[in-house]
Design a protein around this motif. Structure first.
Motif, PDB file in Angstrom:
ATOM      1  N   ALA A 166      37.416 -18.029  27.452  1.00 52.27           N
ATOM      2  CA  ALA A 166      36.915 -18.619  26.203  1.00 52.27           C
ATOM      3  C   ALA A 166      37.696 -18.078  25.013  1.00 52.27           C
ATOM      4  O   ALA A 166      38.080 -18.838  24.111  1.00 52.27           O
ATOM      5  N   ILE A 167      37.971 -16.789  25.008  1.00 47.94           N
ATOM      6  CA  ILE A 167      38.718 -16.172  23.910  1.00 47.94           C
ATOM      7  C   ILE A 167      40.163 -16.667  23.901  1.00 47.94           C
ATOM      8  O   ILE A 167      40.691 -17.039  22.855  1.00 47.94           O
ATOM      9  N   ILE A 168      40.795 -16.698  25.063  1.00 48.58           N
ATOM     10  CA  ILE A 168      42.196 -17.131  25.155  1.00 48.58           C
ATOM     11  C   ILE A 168      42.353 -18.569  24.684  1.00 48.58           C
ATOM     12  O   ILE A 168      43.250 -18.877  23.888  1.00 48.58           O
ATOM     13  N   PHE A 169      41.481 -19.468  25.155  1.00 47.91           N
ATOM     14  CA  PHE A 169      41.588 -20.865  24.733  1.00 47.91           C
ATOM     15  C   PHE A 169      41.312 -21.034  23.243  1.00 47.91           C
ATOM     16  O   PHE A 169      41.937 -21.860  22.575  1.00 47.91           O
ATOM     17  N   GLU A 170      40.387 -20.241  22.698  1.00 48.85           N
ATOM     18  CA  GLU A 170      40.111 -20.319  21.264  1.00 48.85           C
ATOM     19  C   GLU A 170      41.296 -19.820  20.451  1.00 48.85           C
ATOM     20  O   GLU A 170      41.653 -20.408  19.422  1.00 48.85           O
ATOM     21  N   VAL A 171      41.933 -18.767  20.908  1.00 45.57           N
ATOM     22  CA  VAL A 171      43.103 -18.229  20.203  1.00 45.57           C
ATOM     23  C   VAL A 171      44.255 -19.238  20.255  1.00 45.57           C
ATOM     24  O   VAL A 171      44.926 -19.470  19.250  1.00 45.57           O
ATOM     25  N   ILE A 172      44.471 -19.848  21.395  1.00 44.22           N
ATOM     26  CA  ILE A 172      45.522 -20.870  21.507  1.00 44.22           C
ATOM     27  C   ILE A 172      45.228 -22.026  20.559  1.00 44.22           C
ATOM     28  O   ILE A 172      46.103 -22.459  19.799  1.00 44.22           O
ATOM     29  N   LEU A 191      43.239 -11.210  17.743  1.00 43.62           N
ATOM     30  CA  LEU A 191      44.334 -11.873  18.460  1.00 43.62           C
ATOM     31  C   LEU A 191      44.994 -12.973  17.639  1.00 43.62           C
ATOM     32  O   LEU A 191      46.219 -13.141  17.685  1.00 43.62           O
ATOM     33  N   ILE A 192      44.214 -13.710  16.856  1.00 47.15           N
ATOM     34  CA  ILE A 192      44.799 -14.761  16.009  1.00 47.15           C
ATOM     35  C   ILE A 192      45.631 -14.141  14.889  1.00 47.15           C
ATOM     36  O   ILE A 192      46.702 -14.649  14.555  1.00 47.15           O
ATOM     37  N   SER A 193      45.157 -13.058  14.330  1.00 41.41           N
ATOM     38  CA  SER A 193      45.944 -12.366  13.302  1.00 41.41           C
ATOM     39  C   SER A 193      47.256 -11.855  13.885  1.00 41.41           C
ATOM     40  O   SER A 193      48.314 -11.953  13.254  1.00 41.41           O
ATOM     41  N   THR A 194      47.205 -11.345  15.092  1.00 40.91           N
ATOM     42  CA  THR A 194      48.416 -10.878  15.767  1.00 40.91           C
ATOM     43  C   THR A 194      49.344 -12.052  16.078  1.00 40.91           C
ATOM     44  O   THR A 194      50.567 -11.961  15.879  1.00 40.91           O
ATOM     45  N   LEU A 227      50.863  -8.396   8.174  1.00 48.66           N
ATOM     46  CA  LEU A 227      49.590  -7.684   8.287  1.00 48.66           C
ATOM     47  C   LEU A 227      49.739  -6.372   7.529  1.00 48.66           C
ATOM     48  O   LEU A 227      50.490  -5.500   7.941  1.00 48.66           O
ATOM     49  N   ASP A 228      49.041  -6.258   6.400  1.00 46.81           N
ATOM     50  CA  ASP A 228      49.122  -5.018   5.629  1.00 46.81           C
ATOM     51  C   ASP A 228      48.116  -3.996   6.164  1.00 46.81           C
ATOM     52  O   ASP A 228      47.348  -4.273   7.092  1.00 46.81           O
ATOM     53  N   LEU A 229      48.137  -2.826   5.583  1.00 54.67           N
ATOM     54  CA  LEU A 229      47.284  -1.733   6.055  1.00 54.67           C
ATOM     55  C   LEU A 229      45.799  -2.098   6.050  1.00 54.67           C
ATOM     56  O   LEU A 229      45.102  -1.840   7.044  1.00 54.67           O
ATOM     57  N   PRO A 230      45.270  -2.707   4.974  1.00 53.28           N
ATOM     58  CA  PRO A 230      43.847  -3.075   5.018  1.00 53.28           C
ATOM     59  C   PRO A 230      43.529  -4.061   6.150  1.00 53.28           C
ATOM     60  O   PRO A 230      42.470  -3.961   6.770  1.00 53.28           O
TER      61      PRO A 230
END
Length: 109
Positions: A9-15, A69-72, A82-85
């Motif tokens: 579920a997580i993988i498909f949502e990230v894709i 994962l989406i941010s990555t 991606l900054d420190l915060p």
């Protein structure tokens, strides 16, 4: 097996979410169809997981890990910095997901 379904579920949502930008406002049909299929599969597996695990735990895990994962993915696919915060915030999300899954009394293991 339930955690495999949650992972799917997580993988498909990230894709699917990663493809949103490529749909160009739903005008690029192949990416749009792929994105919609990803969300459909994600919600299918999510619906299977909430039959067994508490919805609060499931949603916190699905959305929290999805954010990280989406941010990555945005960093690597779209060169979105991606900054420190942001990195610290993602760290807190991971800690929160772990705390809920390991120590919460509402979790069914």
């Amino acid at each position: 097996m339930i955690y495999v379904k949650l992972a799917l579920a997580i993988i498909f949502e990230v894709i699917a979410t990663s493809l949103l930008k490529k749909t160009e406002g739903f005008t690029h049909i192949p990416f749009t169809v792929t994105m919609l299929a990803g969300y459909l599969l994600s919600f299918y597996f999510l619906s299977q997981v909430v039959k067994v695990l508490p919805v609060g735990i499931v949603y916190a895990t699905w959305s929290g890990l999805g954010i990280v994962l989406i941010s990555t993915a945005g960093y690597f696919l779209y060169k979105q910095a991606l900054d420190l915060p942001a990195v610290l915030g993602m760290g807190f999300i991971i800690v929160g997901v772990v705390l809920m899954n390991v120590f919460s009394k509402m979790s069914v293991h």
